[in-house]
Design a protein around this motif. Sequence first.
Motif, PDB file in Angstrom:
ATOM      1  N   ILE A  70      50.351 -36.592  29.728  1.00 54.00           N
ATOM      2  CA  ILE A  70      49.350 -37.402  30.428  1.00 54.00           C
ATOM      3  C   ILE A  70      48.325 -36.497  31.117  1.00 54.00           C
ATOM      4  N   MET A  71      48.821 -35.481  31.806  1.00 58.23           N
ATOM      5  CA  MET A  71      47.920 -34.554  32.500  1.00 58.23           C
ATOM      6  C   MET A  71      46.989 -33.860  31.516  1.00 58.23           C
ATOM      7  N   LEU A  72      47.519 -33.465  30.363  1.00 63.56           N
ATOM      8  CA  LEU A  72      46.699 -32.783  29.362  1.00 63.56           C
ATOM      9  C   LEU A  72      45.610 -33.694  28.823  1.00 63.56           C
ATOM     10  N   VAL A  73      45.940 -34.965  28.581  1.00 62.47           N
ATOM     11  CA  VAL A  73      44.956 -35.906  28.052  1.00 62.47           C
ATOM     12  C   VAL A  73      43.808 -36.093  29.044  1.00 62.47           C
ATOM     13  N   TYR A  74      44.142 -36.362  30.307  1.00 63.45           N
ATOM     14  CA  TYR A  74      43.087 -36.602  31.296  1.00 63.45           C
ATOM     15  C   TYR A  74      42.326 -35.315  31.635  1.00 63.45           C
ATOM     16  N   LEU A  75      43.016 -34.177  31.619  1.00 67.21           N
ATOM     17  CA  LEU A  75      42.319 -32.914  31.868  1.00 67.21           C
ATOM     18  C   LEU A  75      41.321 -32.619  30.772  1.00 67.21           C
ATOM     19  N   SER A  76      41.723 -32.798  29.517  1.00 69.92           N
ATOM     20  CA  SER A  76      40.822 -32.494  28.404  1.00 69.92           C
ATOM     21  C   SER A  76      39.632 -33.449  28.367  1.00 69.92           C
ATOM     22  N   THR A  77      39.869 -34.747  28.601  1.00 70.83           N
ATOM     23  CA  THR A  77      38.757 -35.696  28.597  1.00 70.83           C
ATOM     24  C   THR A  77      37.796 -35.434  29.757  1.00 70.83           C
ATOM     25  N   SER A  78      38.333 -35.090  30.908  1.00 74.69           N
ATOM     26  CA  SER A  78      37.478 -34.818  32.059  1.00 74.69           C
ATOM     27  C   SER A  78      36.662 -33.544  31.846  1.00 74.69           C
ATOM     28  N   LEU A  79      37.299 -32.503  31.301  1.00 75.30           N
ATOM     29  CA  LEU A  79      36.567 -31.265  31.040  1.00 75.30           C
ATOM     30  C   LEU A  79      35.479 -31.477  29.999  1.00 75.30           C
ATOM     31  N   PHE A  80      35.781 -32.260  28.960  1.00 72.23           N
ATOM     32  CA  PHE A  80      34.767 -32.521  27.942  1.00 72.23           C
ATOM     33  C   PHE A  80      33.592 -33.284  28.537  1.00 72.23           C
ATOM     34  N   THR A  81      33.882 -34.285  29.382  1.00 72.37           N
ATOM     35  CA  THR A  81      32.808 -35.035  30.039  1.00 72.37           C
ATOM     36  C   THR A  81      31.974 -34.123  30.927  1.00 72.37           C
TER      37      THR A  81
ATOM     38  N   LYS B 295      39.512 -41.527  34.939  1.00 70.75           N
ATOM     39  CA  LYS B 295      40.824 -41.372  35.574  1.00 70.75           C
ATOM     40  C   LYS B 295      41.354 -42.698  36.122  1.00 70.75           C
ATOM     41  N   ASN B 296      40.467 -43.573  36.582  1.00 71.29           N
ATOM     42  CA  ASN B 296      40.905 -44.881  37.061  1.00 71.29           C
ATOM     43  C   ASN B 296      41.446 -45.758  35.939  1.00 71.29           C
ATOM     44  N   SER B 297      41.123 -45.418  34.692  1.00 74.51           N
ATOM     45  CA  SER B 297      41.669 -46.192  33.575  1.00 74.51           C
ATOM     46  C   SER B 297      43.187 -46.084  33.498  1.00 74.51           C
ATOM     47  N   SER B 298      43.766 -45.090  34.186  1.00 79.12           N
ATOM     48  CA  SER B 298      45.225 -44.978  34.212  1.00 79.12           C
ATOM     49  C   SER B 298      45.877 -46.157  34.933  1.00 79.12           C
TER      50      SER B 298
ATOM     51  N   LEU C 247      38.209 -53.330  31.304  1.00 77.97           N
ATOM     52  CA  LEU C 247      36.819 -52.906  31.091  1.00 77.97           C
ATOM     53  C   LEU C 247      35.901 -53.496  32.157  1.00 77.97           C
ATOM     54  N   LEU C 248      36.023 -54.790  32.422  1.00 73.80           N
ATOM     55  CA  LEU C 248      35.163 -55.417  33.421  1.00 73.80           C
ATOM     56  C   LEU C 248      35.453 -54.878  34.818  1.00 73.80           C
ATOM     57  N   GLY C 249      36.734 -54.709  35.138  1.00 72.68           N
ATOM     58  CA  GLY C 249      37.083 -54.207  36.462  1.00 72.68           C
ATOM     59  C   GLY C 249      36.528 -52.823  36.725  1.00 72.68           C
ATOM     60  N   LEU C 250      36.711 -51.914  35.781  1.00 71.27           N
ATOM     61  CA  LEU C 250      36.209 -50.555  35.959  1.00 71.27           C
ATOM     62  C   LEU C 250      34.679 -50.515  35.957  1.00 71.27           C
TER      63      LEU C 250
ATOM     64  N   MET D 201      46.098 -42.723  23.512  1.00 73.06           N
ATOM     65  CA  MET D 201      44.920 -41.924  23.836  1.00 73.06           C
ATOM     66  C   MET D 201      43.651 -42.593  23.319  1.00 73.06           C
ATOM     67  N   THR D 202      43.686 -43.158  22.111  1.00 75.76           N
ATOM     68  CA  THR D 202      42.502 -43.853  21.588  1.00 75.76           C
ATOM     69  C   THR D 202      42.196 -45.098  22.419  1.00 75.76           C
ATOM     70  N   ASN D 203      43.239 -45.788  22.889  1.00 75.89           N
ATOM     71  CA  ASN D 203      42.996 -46.945  23.754  1.00 75.89           C
ATOM     72  C   ASN D 203      42.353 -46.525  25.072  1.00 75.89           C
ATOM     73  N   THR D 204      42.797 -45.397  25.606  1.00 79.11           N
ATOM     74  CA  THR D 204      42.187 -44.882  26.837  1.00 79.11           C
ATOM     75  C   THR D 204      40.735 -44.488  26.606  1.00 79.11           C
ATOM     76  N   LEU D 205      40.467 -43.787  25.521  1.00 77.62           N
ATOM     77  CA  LEU D 205      39.101 -43.362  25.224  1.00 77.62           C
ATOM     78  C   LEU D 205      38.193 -44.551  24.941  1.00 77.62           C
ATOM     79  N   ARG D 206      38.738 -45.583  24.311  1.00 76.75           N
ATOM     80  CA  ARG D 206      37.918 -46.760  24.016  1.00 76.75           C
ATOM     81  C   ARG D 206      37.414 -47.399  25.306  1.00 76.75           C
ATOM     82  N   VAL D 207      38.305 -47.540  26.280  1.00 72.85           N
ATOM     83  CA  VAL D 207      37.897 -48.108  27.567  1.00 72.85           C
ATOM     84  C   VAL D 207      36.928 -47.177  28.282  1.00 72.85           C
ATOM     85  N   ALA D 208      37.212 -45.871  28.270  1.00 73.90           N
ATOM     86  CA  ALA D 208      36.386 -44.914  29.007  1.00 73.90           C
ATOM     87  C   ALA D 208      34.972 -44.843  28.440  1.00 73.90           C
ATOM     88  N   VAL D 209      34.842 -44.736  27.125  1.00 72.55           N
ATOM     89  CA  VAL D 209      33.515 -44.582  26.511  1.00 72.55           C
ATOM     90  C   VAL D 209      32.679 -45.842  26.702  1.00 72.55           C
TER      91      VAL D 209
END
Length: 396
Positions: free
Chosen positions: A369-380, A335-338, A269-272, A93-101
């Motif tokens: 997985i669904m919970l992680v992406y749902l929570s991050t998307s709702l927070f955003t 979500k594309n980070s998946s 990171l560059l691709g996204l 989850m931290t790796n996902t958030l690092r790329v997303a932020v």
Amino acid sequence: MSDPSTPSSSAPPQKTFSWRSQAFRALVYQCVAVLVIALAVFYLANNTATNMRARGIQSGFDFLTGAAGFDIGESLFAFDSGEPYWRAYLVGMTNTLRVAVVGILLTTLWGTLIGVGRFSRNALVRGLCVAYVELFRNIPVLLQLLMWYLLFTEVLPASTEPWVLGPLFLSKGGLNFPIPVWATGQLWAVWGAVAGLLAAWAYRRYALRAFEQTGHSKSMFWAPLAIILACSVLGWVLGGAPMEVNAPVQGEFAIENGGSLTPEFLALLLGLTVYTAAFVAEVVRGGIQAVATGQAEAASALGLGRGQTMRLVMLPQALRVIIPPMTNQYLNLTKNSSLAVAIGYPDVVSIANTAINQTGRAVECIAIIMLVYLSTSLFTSILMNWYNARAAIKER
């Protein structure tokens, strides 16, 4: 004189629950719809659990406390195979958030520059911006991720012969860079940065009030930035001003010491960023075009240059149009980070795939997985809606 026994004409009408009432019928329909959905969810969950028990498939989240049994190649904190699954998911989850932020920040800056460049008077700049948007937004993001990953792993030199860019080393092993050795001074610098943020916020409030009272504008970016940097440096000095740096050095087989970014992280990171920035550029362009041309003409009549007009007049008014679709692009990037699993980056999806192969708890892992992406998307969404409300035009 009116009879006191008769009801007053100003009394609120009593609510009657009659089928002829449209509001009552709507309430009944909503209750029935909620009941049907709840029964459907219960039926599906119960049917799934029954079939899994009949086939001897274990279920439940108790596996999260068991030893993971695998290592993770990239993590913000230490992890070994003997630690539980829940900690492995935390790493993912931290790796996902690092790329997303980081991706959201870079996408905002790069996409805004490309979008503003579409209005340049220079035909070459304008053409390059158009070509960038049309090229990268029409190539699937998965192909772009694979392209960047192949670039880092096939085109760049080996770790034994890296490209040296000052203190930086770039090779197939990724990007290596110097990092400060953590000491009391760095901790004081962090606290100084926090104090600087509060002071910068107070300064901006003061500058806005002064502008409303006098009409004279003060620096709303460079001055707050200088306050934050000054407080950080002051904290660093009060902490002893440590100067020790852990710099990367060329080893016999690889780059040693210092910090590093793996080719998987850089490719993702560059691709996204490159892909999403093309859409952000179109959002910015549309928002600027939505502002009346008379605003630019009025700014020009006041003596403002093109850069000042764009920065002080057009972009602030375009924000109310830009922010809602920009939120969608932030959600798409997250979500594309998946797709990181395609190039071997250990995000939450990659960790879940490994956990599924080892435990067989497919439903539970996918639910995480669904919970992680749902929570991050709702927070955003909540954060961007709050900012959108602040940027909206206030009716008097």
